[in-house]
Design a protein around this motif. Sequence first.
Motif, PDB file in Angstrom:
ATOM      1  N   MET A  85     -15.988   2.566   9.931  1.00 13.61           N
ATOM      2  CA  MET A  85     -15.331   1.558   9.127  1.00 13.61           C
ATOM      3  C   MET A  85     -14.297   2.231   8.219  1.00 13.61           C
ATOM      4  N   ALA A  86     -13.130   1.608   8.100  1.00  6.70           N
ATOM      5  CA  ALA A  86     -12.072   2.166   7.264  1.00  6.70           C
ATOM      6  C   ALA A  86     -12.453   2.055   5.794  1.00  6.70           C
ATOM      7  N   SER A  87     -12.045   3.050   5.023  1.00  2.00           N
ATOM      8  CA  SER A  87     -12.347   3.010   3.598  1.00  2.00           C
ATOM      9  C   SER A  87     -11.559   1.876   2.941  1.00  2.00           C
ATOM     10  N   VAL A  88     -11.985   1.495   1.781  1.00  2.00           N
ATOM     11  CA  VAL A  88     -11.330   0.406   1.060  1.00  2.00           C
ATOM     12  C   VAL A  88      -9.876   0.766   0.787  1.00  2.00           C
ATOM     13  N   ILE A  89      -9.628   1.994   0.363  1.00  2.00           N
ATOM     14  CA  ILE A  89      -8.263   2.427   0.056  1.00  2.00           C
ATOM     15  C   ILE A  89      -7.377   2.337   1.293  1.00  2.00           C
ATOM     16  N   THR A  90      -7.891   2.759   2.442  1.00  3.39           N
ATOM     17  CA  THR A  90      -7.125   2.690   3.680  1.00  3.39           C
ATOM     18  C   THR A  90      -6.799   1.246   4.036  1.00  3.39           C
ATOM     19  N   ARG A  91      -7.755   0.365   3.857  1.00  2.00           N
ATOM     20  CA  ARG A  91      -7.523  -1.045   4.158  1.00  2.00           C
ATOM     21  C   ARG A  91      -6.497  -1.649   3.216  1.00  2.00           C
ATOM     22  N   ILE A  92      -6.539  -1.264   1.941  1.00  2.00           N
ATOM     23  CA  ILE A  92      -5.556  -1.770   0.972  1.00  2.00           C
ATOM     24  C   ILE A  92      -4.166  -1.269   1.330  1.00  2.00           C
ATOM     25  N   ARG A  93      -4.063   0.020   1.649  1.00  2.00           N
ATOM     26  CA  ARG A  93      -2.755   0.577   2.035  1.00  2.00           C
ATOM     27  C   ARG A  93      -2.199  -0.124   3.269  1.00  2.00           C
ATOM     28  N   ARG A  94      -3.065  -0.357   4.243  1.00  3.87           N
ATOM     29  CA  ARG A  94      -2.626  -1.028   5.466  1.00  3.87           C
ATOM     30  C   ARG A  94      -2.123  -2.432   5.142  1.00  3.87           C
ATOM     31  N   PHE A  95      -2.828  -3.129   4.255  1.00  2.10           N
ATOM     32  CA  PHE A  95      -2.394  -4.466   3.855  1.00  2.10           C
ATOM     33  C   PHE A  95      -1.055  -4.408   3.130  1.00  2.10           C
ATOM     34  N   LEU A  96      -0.904  -3.476   2.176  1.00  3.09           N
ATOM     35  CA  LEU A  96       0.333  -3.407   1.398  1.00  3.09           C
ATOM     36  C   LEU A  96       1.543  -3.065   2.262  1.00  3.09           C
ATOM     37  N   ASN A  97       1.328  -2.401   3.387  1.00  4.64           N
ATOM     38  CA  ASN A  97       2.439  -2.069   4.277  1.00  4.64           C
ATOM     39  C   ASN A  97       2.711  -3.153   5.301  1.00  4.64           C
ATOM     40  N   SER A  98       1.879  -4.185   5.345  1.00 10.96           N
ATOM     41  CA  SER A  98       2.099  -5.299   6.271  1.00 10.96           C
ATOM     42  C   SER A  98       3.102  -6.266   5.641  1.00 10.96           C
TER      43      SER A  98
END
Length: 49
Positions: free
Chosen positions: A1-14
């Motif tokens: 599972m992706a870390s919370v920070i990774t998921r936030i970064r992925r969202f912010l770049n979408s």
Amino acid sequence: MASVITRIRRFLNSPQGRQARMRAERYARDPRNQARVRGLLHRFGGRRR
């Protein structure tokens, strides 16, 4: 599972994340909202002078 920070970064770049960030920046620049936040910080004990 992706870390919370990774998921936030992925969202912010979408595209949706960029739109959300632009809305948040616009909201933060509004003087009325700045005053509202300062009032809340003062009320709840933020930054004592």
